[in-house]
Design an enzyme around this catalytic site. Structure first.
Site, PDB file in Angstrom:
ATOM      1  N   LYS A 276       0.844  -1.195   0.000  1.00 24.66           N
ATOM      2  CA  LYS A 276       0.000   0.000   0.000  1.00 24.66           C
ATOM      3  C   LYS A 276       0.885   1.253   0.000  1.00 24.66           C
ATOM      4  CE  LYS A 276      -3.934  -1.798   2.670  1.00 24.66           C
ATOM      5  NZ  LYS A 276      -4.966  -1.600   1.643  1.00 24.66           N
ATOM      6  N   ARG A 350     -10.164 -11.584   2.321  1.00 30.05           N
ATOM      7  CA  ARG A 350     -11.021 -12.651   1.785  1.00 30.05           C
ATOM      8  C   ARG A 350     -10.338 -14.010   1.875  1.00 30.05           C
ATOM      9  NH1 ARG A 350     -11.464  -9.472  -3.839  1.00 30.05           N
ATOM     10  NH2 ARG A 350     -11.232  -7.777  -2.352  1.00 30.05           N
TER      11      ARG A 350
HETATM   12  N1  BES Z   1      -8.061  -3.739   4.588  1.00 35.65           N
HETATM   13  C1  BES Z   1      -8.266  -3.338   3.262  1.00 35.65           C
HETATM   14  C2  BES Z   1      -9.581  -2.572   3.061  1.00 35.65           C
HETATM   15  C3  BES Z   1      -9.732  -1.275   3.793  1.00 35.65           C
HETATM   16  C4  BES Z   1      -9.480  -0.072   3.168  1.00 35.65           C
HETATM   17  C5  BES Z   1     -10.187  -1.241   5.100  1.00 35.65           C
HETATM   18  C6  BES Z   1      -9.649   1.123   3.838  1.00 35.65           C
HETATM   19  C7  BES Z   1     -10.363  -0.053   5.766  1.00 35.65           C
HETATM   20  C8  BES Z   1     -10.105   1.125   5.134  1.00 35.65           C
HETATM   21  C9  BES Z   1      -8.272  -4.556   2.344  1.00 35.65           C
HETATM   22  O1  BES Z   1      -7.452  -5.601   2.751  1.00 35.65           O
HETATM   23  C10 BES Z   1      -7.758  -4.105   1.024  1.00 35.65           C
HETATM   24  O2  BES Z   1      -6.615  -3.745   0.951  1.00 35.65           O
HETATM   25  N2  BES Z   1      -8.613  -4.147   0.017  1.00 35.65           N
HETATM   26  C11 BES Z   1      -8.247  -3.735  -1.292  1.00 35.65           C
HETATM   27  C12 BES Z   1      -8.798  -4.752  -2.251  1.00 35.65           C
HETATM   28  C13 BES Z   1      -8.241  -4.651  -3.646  1.00 35.65           C
HETATM   29  C14 BES Z   1      -6.764  -4.996  -3.660  1.00 35.65           C
HETATM   30  C15 BES Z   1      -9.003  -5.599  -4.540  1.00 35.65           C
HETATM   31  C16 BES Z   1      -8.841  -2.362  -1.529  1.00 35.65           C
HETATM   32  O3  BES Z   1      -9.909  -2.062  -0.992  1.00 35.65           O
HETATM   33  O4  BES Z   1      -8.205  -1.584  -2.215  1.00 35.65           O
HETATM   34 MN    MN Z   2      -5.454  -5.400   2.071  1.00 34.68          MN
END
Ligand code: BES
Ligand code: MN
Ligand code: ZN
Length: 499
Positions: A276, A350
């Protein structure tokens, strides 16, 4: 804070709160107070914008004729429209405003509240509940604590007719608050302190309430074949864990199939090799919010001795980039036997949930499964920070959840599941891939989870990414971890599955 319910003489010290209905109609006690202050109340109302609407508050300092420090008028709107959550918001507001002003004692006079659907005693208890919920503060790591015992708001009294009924109602609500605070504390803990092992250890606290706790370690996780969950934690020095919590409160005993609550417990989500961006990454300490809610819910249900069998199952892992981390392109075989091509290591929640969902269904044959997860950023784009997204294979269940959410003011909104979204997960190299592309990101995440739900298991997925943490104050919560979901699910259980 010390909470009490009394029906005798009203307090002559501290803040006195009287209620007013819309249009300025004073409650009978407010009438009396107006008389003893030589009409100050009416004059104050006339010289202000106070109309007695829900949320209207008018403060009179050092009212002459009374020895109280302040007299507060609280609007309750129309009696027929008054909800328990309005009274919680009032309690929260009073706590916040008066604690900040150095007040030590508050007495709220609830009279004229005789509603057919919700009794006076129950409404009275919700004022105290709101104050209690709002009083939670995470200050574990503050070495210089601002307020010492003496200068704190320490006494919160509600005057009502049926004090013993109010006390009984409040005792249950206080157990729910214990659960909410447990969740808030877990979600607030920094990721260097709260990681799978220390998180799992916190479940042990529930044993004294009669909850059976089982913790699976990494060897057990891999022996069982939970490889999707295991892969998420591979890059971390911290061992992944699975925590199973069982509460058997049903009068029918162990024969009754349990309700299952499954939580995503990623104690820190860097994204892994699909790293990230740095800005805001600290927020990913609350990526264990789903599991935190399940822990708090178990505490609330066991605390109030809910007459139902429940199992809470949480997958705990830390998602880190490292030489031994999983890579984009890896293919893992999940507990269910289905294979997954991991095209983005940041879609890790997931993977964790897939294995815990399969394991929970196989082991406990639950009546229904509800999973909670801070699963997608996309749910924040769709619904913002006040309403959580739900996805379900069962209309009745989603209606029950929606109704419970409206009652406790932890709202949820249903989004669709459909074959056209599911096929976005189809994959050439494995049974499925772990991302569906940019479009409908929250839905494809839910579709992924649904691939691990056995056909006849009623299931709801709640995406709490937008609501687990708040950068703004809420009526009954300070900034930070909200504890969203504990009250919602406690209510859902109480209204539909007990007795
Ligand atoms: N933990 C994150 C989602 C999240 C984002 C929670 C902001 C709380 C606040 C999750 O693991 C994630 O990174 N999801 C990705 C999915 C994508 C890679 C398909 C996302 O939401 O960008
Ligand atoms: Mn994630
Ligand atoms: Zn995550």
């Amino acid at each position: 804070m010390n909470f009490s319910f009394v029906s005798d003489e009203i307090s002559t010290s501290g803040a006195l709160v009287a209620t007013v209905f819309e249009g300025g109609k004073l409650s009978s006690t407010a009438e009396l107070l107006d008389k003893s202050t030589d009409g100050t109340l009416r004059r104050a109302i006339e010289s202000s914008r106070f109309e007695g609407k829900v949320g209207d508050v008018l403060e009179i300092l050092a009212p002459s004729g009374l020895s109280n420090s302040r007299l507060i008028l609280a609007g309750l709107g129309k009696l027929t429209e008054l909800k328990a959550t309005d009274l919680e918001a009032l309690g929260g507001r009073l706590y916040k405003d008066l604690a900040a002003k150095g007040e030590k004692e508050v007495s709220v006079i609830m009279d004229g509240l005789t509603l057919s659907n919700t009794g006076e005693a129950s409404l009275a208890s919700h004022v105290s509940f709101g104050a209690l919920l709002r009083s939670y503060k995470f200050d574990t790591y503050k070495t210089a604590k601002k307020s010492n015992g003496d200068s704190k708001l320490g006494t919160f009294t509600v005057h009502c007719k049926d004090t013993s009924a109010a006390k009984v109602a409040f005792d249950d609500l206080a157990k729910i608050a214990d659960g909410v605070f447990f969740t808030r504390q877990l979600v607030s803990e920094p990721p260097n302190e709260l990681y799978p092992e220390t998180f799992a250890a916190q479940a042990k606290e529930l044993e004294s309430l009669g909850v059976k706790v089982t913790v699976l370690n990494e060897k057990e996780i891999t022996d069982l074949g939970m490889n999707a969950l295991y892969a998420v934690g591979m890059g971390s020095d911290k061992e992944s864990k699975v925590v199973i919590m069982e509460w058997n409160g049903s009068p029918k005993g162990g024969d009754e199939k349990p309700l299952a609550f499954v939580g995503k417990g990623v104690t820190f989500d860097t994204g892994g090799i699909s790293l990230k961006p740095a800005a805001g990454m600290e927020d990913m300490k609350f990526d264990m919010g789903g599991a935190g809610t399940v822990f708090g819910l178990m505490k609330a249900l066991a605390g109030r001795k809910a007459k139902v069998n429940v199992v809470g199952a949480c997958g705990l892992a830390e998602n880190m980039p490292a030489g031994n981390a999983q890579r984009p392109g890896d293919i893992v075989k999940s507990y269910s036997g289905k294979t997954i091509e991991v095209l983005n290591t940041d879609a890790e929640g997931r993977l964790v949930l897939a294995d815990v969902l399969s394991y929970t269904q196989e082991k406990f044959k639950p009546r229904l499964v509800i999973d909670l997860a801070t699963l997608t950023g996309a749910i924040i784009v769709a619904l913002g920070n006040d309403i959580a997204g739900i996805f379900s294979n069962n209309d009745e269940l989603s209606e029950q959840l929606t109704a419970a959410g409206n009652i406790v003011d932890e709202r949820v909104w249903r989004l669709p599941l459909a074959e056209c979204y599911d096929k976005l997960l189809d994959c050439d190299a494995a049974d499925m891939k772990n991302i569906g592309g940019r479009a409908a990101g929250s839905i494809t995440a839910a579709q992924f989870l649904q691939r691990f739900i056995e056909n006849d298991t009623p299931w709801v997925h709640i995406d709490i990414a937008g609501v687990a943490w708040s950068t703004k104050e809420k009526p009954v919560a300070a900034k930070g971890a909200t504890g969203f979901g504990v009250r919602l699910l406690d209510r859902f259980v109480a209204d539909n599955y007990e007795g």
